[in-house]
Motif scaffolding. Structure first.
Motif, PDB file in Angstrom:
ATOM      1  N   THR A  28       0.850  -1.189   0.000  1.00  0.00           N
ATOM      2  CA  THR A  28       0.000   0.000   0.000  1.00  0.00           C
ATOM      3  C   THR A  28       0.890   1.245   0.000  1.00  0.00           C
ATOM      4  OG1 THR A  28      -0.102  -0.195   2.401  1.00  0.00           O
ATOM      5  CG2 THR A  28      -2.000  -0.995   1.165  1.00  0.00           C
ATOM      6  N   ASN A  29       2.139   1.059  -0.414  1.00  0.00           N
ATOM      7  CA  ASN A  29       3.094   2.152  -0.327  1.00  0.00           C
ATOM      8  C   ASN A  29       3.286   2.796  -1.700  1.00  0.00           C
ATOM      9  OD1 ASN A  29       6.037   3.114  -0.608  1.00  0.00           O
ATOM     10  ND2 ASN A  29       5.668   3.082   1.601  1.00  0.00           N
ATOM     11  N   GLY A 105       3.433  17.043  -0.086  1.00  0.00           N
ATOM     12  CA  GLY A 105       3.527  16.838   1.357  1.00  0.00           C
ATOM     13  C   GLY A 105       2.484  15.893   1.908  1.00  0.00           C
ATOM     14  N   ALA A 106       2.167  14.827   1.152  1.00  0.00           N
ATOM     15  CA  ALA A 106       1.184  13.841   1.615  1.00  0.00           C
ATOM     16  C   ALA A 106       1.906  12.566   2.045  1.00  0.00           C
ATOM     17  CB  ALA A 106       0.193  13.522   0.496  1.00  0.00           C
ATOM     18  N   PRO A 107       1.315  11.787   2.973  1.00  0.00           N
ATOM     19  CA  PRO A 107       1.981  10.565   3.433  1.00  0.00           C
ATOM     20  C   PRO A 107       1.932   9.451   2.398  1.00  0.00           C
ATOM     21  CG  PRO A 107      -0.180  10.713   4.402  1.00  0.00           C
ATOM     22  CD  PRO A 107       0.023  11.994   3.640  1.00  0.00           C
ATOM     23  N   ASP A 108       0.928   9.458   1.547  1.00  0.00           N
ATOM     24  CA  ASP A 108       0.770   8.393   0.560  1.00  0.00           C
ATOM     25  C   ASP A 108      -0.314   8.824  -0.411  1.00  0.00           C
ATOM     26  OD1 ASP A 108       0.477   5.742  -0.738  1.00  0.00           O
ATOM     27  OD2 ASP A 108       1.711   5.098   0.937  1.00  0.00           O
ATOM     28  N   ALA A 110      -4.191   8.706  -1.844  1.00  0.00           N
ATOM     29  CA  ALA A 110      -5.423   8.767  -1.062  1.00  0.00           C
ATOM     30  C   ALA A 110      -6.035   7.382  -0.870  1.00  0.00           C
ATOM     31  CB  ALA A 110      -6.425   9.694  -1.745  1.00  0.00           C
ATOM     32  N   LEU A 111      -5.907   6.510  -1.868  1.00  0.00           N
ATOM     33  CA  LEU A 111      -6.569   5.205  -1.815  1.00  0.00           C
ATOM     34  C   LEU A 111      -5.522   4.131  -2.110  1.00  0.00           C
ATOM     35  CD1 LEU A 111      -9.561   6.525  -3.878  1.00  0.00           C
ATOM     36  CD2 LEU A 111      -9.707   5.873  -1.487  1.00  0.00           C
ATOM     37  N   PRO A 112      -4.690   3.797  -1.107  1.00  0.00           N
ATOM     38  CA  PRO A 112      -3.488   2.995  -1.374  1.00  0.00           C
ATOM     39  C   PRO A 112      -3.760   1.579  -1.862  1.00  0.00           C
ATOM     40  CG  PRO A 112      -3.346   4.089   0.754  1.00  0.00           C
ATOM     41  CD  PRO A 112      -4.764   4.230   0.287  1.00  0.00           C
ATOM     42  N   MET A 185      -5.248  15.483  -0.191  1.00  0.00           N
ATOM     43  CA  MET A 185      -4.119  15.106   0.660  1.00  0.00           C
ATOM     44  C   MET A 185      -3.021  16.156   0.730  1.00  0.00           C
ATOM     45  SD  MET A 185      -5.043  12.012   1.625  1.00  0.00           S
ATOM     46  CE  MET A 185      -3.651  11.002   2.102  1.00  0.00           C
ATOM     47  N   HIS A 518       8.388   5.693   4.438  1.00  0.00           N
ATOM     48  CA  HIS A 518       7.236   6.555   4.725  1.00  0.00           C
ATOM     49  C   HIS A 518       7.732   7.975   4.916  1.00  0.00           C
ATOM     50  CE1 HIS A 518       4.371   3.340   5.051  1.00  0.00           C
ATOM     51  NE2 HIS A 518       5.198   2.694   5.844  1.00  0.00           N
ATOM     52  N   PHE A 520       6.489  12.298   5.338  1.00  0.00           N
ATOM     53  CA  PHE A 520       5.422  13.249   5.687  1.00  0.00           C
ATOM     54  C   PHE A 520       4.306  12.596   6.496  1.00  0.00           C
ATOM     55  CE2 PHE A 520       7.012  15.164   1.585  1.00  0.00           C
ATOM     56  CZ  PHE A 520       7.756  16.145   2.209  1.00  0.00           C
ATOM     57  N   GLU A 521       4.695  11.827   7.516  1.00  0.00           N
ATOM     58  CA  GLU A 521       3.657  11.235   8.356  1.00  0.00           C
ATOM     59  C   GLU A 521       2.950  12.316   9.150  1.00  0.00           C
ATOM     60  OE1 GLU A 521       6.143   8.361  10.236  1.00  0.00           O
ATOM     61  OE2 GLU A 521       5.368   6.787   8.930  1.00  0.00           O
TER      62      GLU A 521
ATOM     63  N   GLN B   5      -0.749   6.713  11.033  1.00  0.00           N
ATOM     64  CA  GLN B   5       0.646   7.130  10.951  1.00  0.00           C
ATOM     65  C   GLN B   5       0.692   8.630  11.095  1.00  0.00           C
ATOM     66  OE1 GLN B   5       2.197   5.711   7.321  1.00  0.00           O
ATOM     67  NE2 GLN B   5       2.302   3.602   8.033  1.00  0.00           N
ATOM     68  N   GLY B   6       1.235   9.096  12.185  1.00  0.00           N
ATOM     69  CA  GLY B   6       1.276  10.529  12.393  1.00  0.00           C
ATOM     70  C   GLY B   6      -0.124  11.077  12.332  1.00  0.00           C
ATOM     71  N   ALA B   7      -0.333  12.024  11.439  1.00  0.00           N
ATOM     72  CA  ALA B   7      -1.636  12.667  11.352  1.00  0.00           C
ATOM     73  C   ALA B   7      -2.561  11.948  10.387  1.00  0.00           C
ATOM     74  CB  ALA B   7      -1.446  14.112  10.904  1.00  0.00           C
ATOM     75  N   TYR B   8      -2.108  10.850   9.784  1.00  0.00           N
ATOM     76  CA  TYR B   8      -2.875  10.263   8.704  1.00  0.00           C
ATOM     77  C   TYR B   8      -3.230   8.817   8.992  1.00  0.00           C
ATOM     78  CZ  TYR B   8      -1.106  14.208   6.015  1.00  0.00           C
ATOM     79  OH  TYR B   8      -0.798  15.447   5.567  1.00  0.00           O
ATOM     80  N   VAL B  10      -3.117   5.346   7.090  1.00  0.00           N
ATOM     81  CA  VAL B  10      -2.644   4.638   5.896  1.00  0.00           C
ATOM     82  C   VAL B  10      -3.003   3.166   6.071  1.00  0.00           C
ATOM     83  CG1 VAL B  10      -0.675   3.954   4.497  1.00  0.00           C
ATOM     84  CG2 VAL B  10      -0.765   6.242   5.475  1.00  0.00           C
ATOM     85  N   PRO B  11      -3.820   2.609   5.154  1.00  0.00           N
ATOM     86  CA  PRO B  11      -4.274   1.234   5.355  1.00  0.00           C
ATOM     87  C   PRO B  11      -3.110   0.257   5.302  1.00  0.00           C
ATOM     88  CG  PRO B  11      -4.873   2.007   3.184  1.00  0.00           C
ATOM     89  CD  PRO B  11      -4.329   3.183   3.914  1.00  0.00           C
ATOM     90  N   SER B  12      -3.285  -0.854   6.016  1.00  0.00           N
ATOM     91  CA  SER B  12      -2.225  -1.847   6.066  1.00  0.00           C
ATOM     92  C   SER B  12      -2.184  -2.629   4.764  1.00  0.00           C
ATOM     93  CB  SER B  12      -2.486  -2.805   7.215  1.00  0.00           C
ATOM     94  OG  SER B  12      -3.720  -3.440   6.994  1.00  0.00           O
ATOM     95  N   LYS B  13      -1.180  -3.466   4.627  1.00  0.00           N
ATOM     96  CA  LYS B  13      -1.052  -4.300   3.439  1.00  0.00           C
ATOM     97  C   LYS B  13      -2.276  -5.190   3.317  1.00  0.00           C
ATOM     98  CE  LYS B  13       3.728  -3.885   3.265  1.00  0.00           C
ATOM     99  NZ  LYS B  13       3.440  -2.677   2.496  1.00  0.00           N
ATOM    100  N   GLN B  79     -10.687  12.665   6.711  1.00  0.00           N
ATOM    101  CA  GLN B  79      -9.954  12.756   5.454  1.00  0.00           C
ATOM    102  C   GLN B  79     -10.160  11.512   4.588  1.00  0.00           C
ATOM    103  OE1 GLN B  79      -5.642  13.032   5.704  1.00  0.00           O
ATOM    104  NE2 GLN B  79      -5.672  14.572   4.095  1.00  0.00           N
ATOM    105  N   SER B  83     -11.763  11.143   0.793  1.00  0.00           N
ATOM    106  CA  SER B  83     -11.154  10.402  -0.331  1.00  0.00           C
ATOM    107  C   SER B  83     -12.145   9.411  -0.919  1.00  0.00           C
ATOM    108  CB  SER B  83      -9.911   9.638   0.140  1.00  0.00           C
ATOM    109  OG  SER B  83      -8.883  10.515   0.476  1.00  0.00           O
TER     110      SER B  83
END
Lengths: 538, 295
Positions: A28-29, A105-108, A110-112, A185, A518, A520-521, B5-8, B10-13, B79, B83
């Protein structure tokens, strides 16, 4: 400052997973998925390129030389499909995946998870497409445009149609993801009109993708039902019209052309300011120009069909609408040149490719203007002049920009500098041989050589031989590119600093090189002077 | 589960995306094989297609189950919700463009190709040389094209079942909106009644459409093969019918989720996404009723 907001990579708690399968198949990265896209597109670039080598080898001399005509037609068809849907588009999506979150500046994304699905559809889609070459009836041989009734004669229609459906689903999901990422994001303070031009170009491209990929899906679905279920969409006896397919196809096809060039505009608009050490000239004009080109792309489709027998009013409307595109495109070329004007320029490999892009893409644009003239197009239509035109905009346009972007960010991705010497060797070989390859094709087309034929009049022999020699050497030059990449990823000892290029601005240069798994968390605190376009004049 | 994660968020694998890619491939590979099978040849296409299709259903079930669990665990912040909303909106836009291709084919056939075959326009020689006795008309007397592909046929009258179906879909849009308001007001009983009504209306639409198709094939000789009229008629109404089927299934699942109390008055994106989809299906039908049935 943004750097403080990211983990330093040696104390990063959320590093990349060590299990190979988990990391690459269930990711999801955005960085890993971006890498997958880029590697896939490089692979497809060489598969599509090998088809091109077959074409150029066959055309080396007049007369049938190496392959059967049907196989030759399969090669032209597959070369186009693989290069467009397999090489150019996934390369842009890969660059977008990697860089858009870093640039805003987004962590990932939007829809990983959907992001991962978008990628993994592609290898299956291309397995399906390429497998047709080994079917008893052979692969598609009616050209990538799939015009009926010719395209309906093969046995591979269903495979090709479903492969196109899969590619479309992948593109639409990728585009939805990019739009949601950019609109939802962005770090606080990253206003829309402070975004890098590359991000803007992708936002608009994503809109085009969502608008036209479903239309292509509809068009090929009609092919499918005409072939297997007895519908009459393209059958005149049943009240349909083969030309209807061309209208629907090019309603997709023309925006598709800009889908393959707008992100290239974005890349060049990042690279030229960096190496000219000046902000881009006319940032807002650049954004509005991209938007105008995107709008115009919807009302010019029939310029691909001037010779099909359109009503006169249609010919004239589409001719003038097409010529209008030269205005925003001219704005862009003017602004790139003005950005370089008076800058303290250096010519590292990305800049060399970007400058070559500006010059050679403009040549492709000019031949496009010639083709836009309906009365003149009656002569040029389906000739090698068209082939030369779209290879100038796609190879020296889209592909050169992709290569420029990959050199530009390679140190950020790998943490190592690539070999500047071999990068330059790659550039000079590419830029010389690509012109030897495609420039003579203008003359061939103007002299009357039709496209998509395995044999030709002996009058065309010399230019074809020159073109083929250029083709082989251009193809071979790309092996240098692979060498440079392999060296940079695994063997280069030279560490890349965070801000790889002296003149580079933007958030992606505030994170370490290589970019940690990872980033910009926490949203970075943005200072306008760190951004490339932080101080836009109103 | 995903991680904060931090402010967000993020879905896991997840293994669902790669599973989805595999089952989609299996489905289309099976379908392509089936379509290419020679008459009388057994072939494995149908089996593979079935396996793939079942796989797709299981994949949807599994993927949505994990999403629902994450949602119930409160993982999805504002957020993520935004999305999802953007994702659904742009997905519906892509669906609109898919239908646009088929509406475009319909308009082209009616405005250009059929009149041209009948001799309209300048320099149109097909009429002169191939079908000089063809008089252009849409519907029963010409929609089969100059070759009368598929034989003579009658068209479906707009003011019978299609009108009834229009009223059914329009009412279902109202009932789903009432259910939405009830959800916002927190009246679960009322939600279940009106959402249940919406599902029933969707199902009855499908029943009447099936009835209409059977009548068209058996009594009117109007088939998919009936020239460009039959092609556009069945492809447009058929794709719409598939969307109604999907929408009805989604509504039924949302009904179950409402019954289990999955939604709160502030947090019910799943409900809204399906409601948006249902309205989209409704709007497409209005276009169909107008341009396929009435005009």
């Amino acid at each position: 400052m943004a750097h403080a907001a990211t983990h330093d990579h040696h104390d990063d708690h959320h590093g990349a997973p060590s299990n190979f399968f988990t990391r690459w198949f269930m990711s999801t990265n955005h960085k890993d998925i971006g890498t997958l896209y880029l590697v896939f597109s490089l692979l497809m670039f060489f598969i599509g390129g090998s088809f091109a080598m077959v074409i150029r080898a066959e055309l080396f001399k007049p007369g049938l030389q190496l392959v059967q005509p049907y196989f030759f037609n399969e090669m032209t068809t597959m070369h186009a499909l693989v290069m467009i849907f397999g090489a150019v588009m996934p390369a842009f999506v890969g660059l977008g995946n990697w860089m858009i979150p870093l640039m805003i500046g987004a962590p990932d994304m939007a829809l990983p998870r959907m992001n991962n699905l978008s990628f993994w559809i592609l290898p299956f889609a291309f397995a399906l497409l390429l497998s047709t070459l080994f079917l008893p009836g052979g692969g598609p041989a009616g050209g990538w445009t799939m015009y009926p009734p010719l395209s309906l004669q093969g046995d591979s229609v269903a495979y090709v149609v479903f492969a196109v459906h899969l590619m479309g689903i992948s593109s639409i999901m990728g585009a939805i993801n990019i739009i949601a990422t950019i609109l939802n994001m962005r770090a606080p303070g990253m206003d829309l009109l402070k975004m890098p031009v590359f991000v803007w170009s992708w936002l608009i491209t994503a809109f085009l993708l969502i608008a036209v990929m479903p239309v292509l899906a509809g068009a090929v679905t009609m092919l499918l039902t005409d072939k297997y279920f007895g519908t009459s969409f393209f059958n005149a006896a049943g009240g349909g019209d083969p030309v209807l397919f061309q209208h629907i196809f090019w309603f997709f096809g023309h925006p598709e052309v800009y889908i393959m060039i707008l992100p290239a505009f974005g890349l060049v608009s990042e690279i030229i300011p960096t190496f000219a050490r000046k902000p881009i000239f006319g940032y807002k004009a650049m954004v509005y120009a991209i938007a105008s080109i995107a709008f115009l792309s919807f009302i010019v489709w029939a310029h691909h069909m001037f010779a099909v027998g359109l009503p006169l009013g249609g010919e004239i409307f589409f001719m003038y609408a097409t010529m209008l595109i030269a205005v925003p495109t001219g704005v862009k070329v003017f602004n790139w040149v003005s950005t370089m004007w008076g800058g303290s320029m250096t010519f590292e490999t990305p800049m060399l490719f970007a400058v070559a892009f500006v010059i050679l893409f403009t040549i492709g644009g000019f031949s496009g203007l010639m083709l836009a003239l309906a009365p003149a197009d009656f002569q040029y239509h389906d000739s090698y002049f068209v082939v030369a035109h779209f290879h100038y905009v796609l190879v020296t346009g889209a592909i050169f920009a992709i290569i420029a972007g990959s050199y530009y960010w390679l140190p950020k991705w790998t943490g190592h500098m690539y070999s500047e010497f071999w990068g330059k060797v790659h550039f000079w070989n590419s830029v010389v041989w690509v012109n030897v390859l495609f420039f003579p094709q203008h003359f061939l087309g103007l002299a009357g050589m039709p496209r998509r034929i395995p044999d030709y009049n002996v009058a065309f022999a010399n230019f074809n031989m020159i073109s083929s020699i250029g083709g082989f050497l251009f193809g071979a030059s790309q092996l240098i590119y692979v060498g440079v990449i392999i060296h940079a990823v695994w063997f280069s000892k030279k560490k890349a600093p965070d801000r790889v290029w002296e003149g580079a601005k933007g958030l992606e240069w505030t994170v370490p090189s290589p970019a940690p798994h990872h980033t910009f968390e926490l949203p970075p605190v943005i200072h306008d002077d760190e951004l490339a376009h932080g101080h836009v004049e109103d | 589960m995903g991680q904060q994660q931090g402010a967000y968020f993020v879905p896991s694998k997840s293994h669902w995306p790669i599973v989805a890619a595999v089952v989609m491939f299996v489905t289309v590979f099976g379908a392509a094989h089936w379509l290419n099978a020679q008459p009388g040849e057994a072939g494995f296409g149908k089996t593979v297609l079935t396996v793939g299709f079942v796989g797709i259903l299981l994949m949807f079930f599994g993927w949505f189950r994990s999403v629902i669990r994450e949602s119930l665990a409160g993982s999805y912040n504002h957020q993520v919700d935004t999305s999802f909303r953007m994702g659904m909106m742009w997905f519906i836009f892509s669906e609109v463009m898919f239908f646009a291709a088929f509406f475009g084919a319909l308009f082209y056939a009616r405005m250009f190709s059929v009149p041209w075959l009948g001799g309209d326009g300048h320099g149109v020689l097909t009429h002169q040389f191939l079908w000089s006795d063809y008089a252009a008309a849409w519907g029963a007397n010409g929609g089969g094209g100059p070759g009368k592909v598929g034989g003579d046929f009658q068209t479906v009258a707009a003011w019978g079942l299609p009108l009834l179906n229009t009223l059914i879909l329009l009412s279902s849009s109202i009932t789903v909106t009432i259910a939405h308001h009830a959800l916002k007001a927190g009246h679960r009983g009322k939600i279940l009644v009106f959402l249940g009504l919406t599902v029933l209306l969707g199902a009855s639409f499908l029943y009447f459409q099936a009835h209409e198709y059977i009548e068209a094939y058996k009594e009117l000789n109007l088939t998919l093969q009936s020239g460009v009229y039959g092609s556009t008629f069945f492809m447009l109404t058929g794709f719409h019918g598939m969307h109604v089927t999907l929408g009805t299934i989604m509504l039924a699942i949302i009904w179950l989720r409402c019954a289990k109390g999955h939604f709160t008055k502030d947090h019910h994106f799943g409900f809204e996404a399906v409601a948006w989809y249902w309205h989209f299906v409704d709007v497409v039908w209005l276009g169909l009723f107008m341009f396929v049935y009435i005009l």
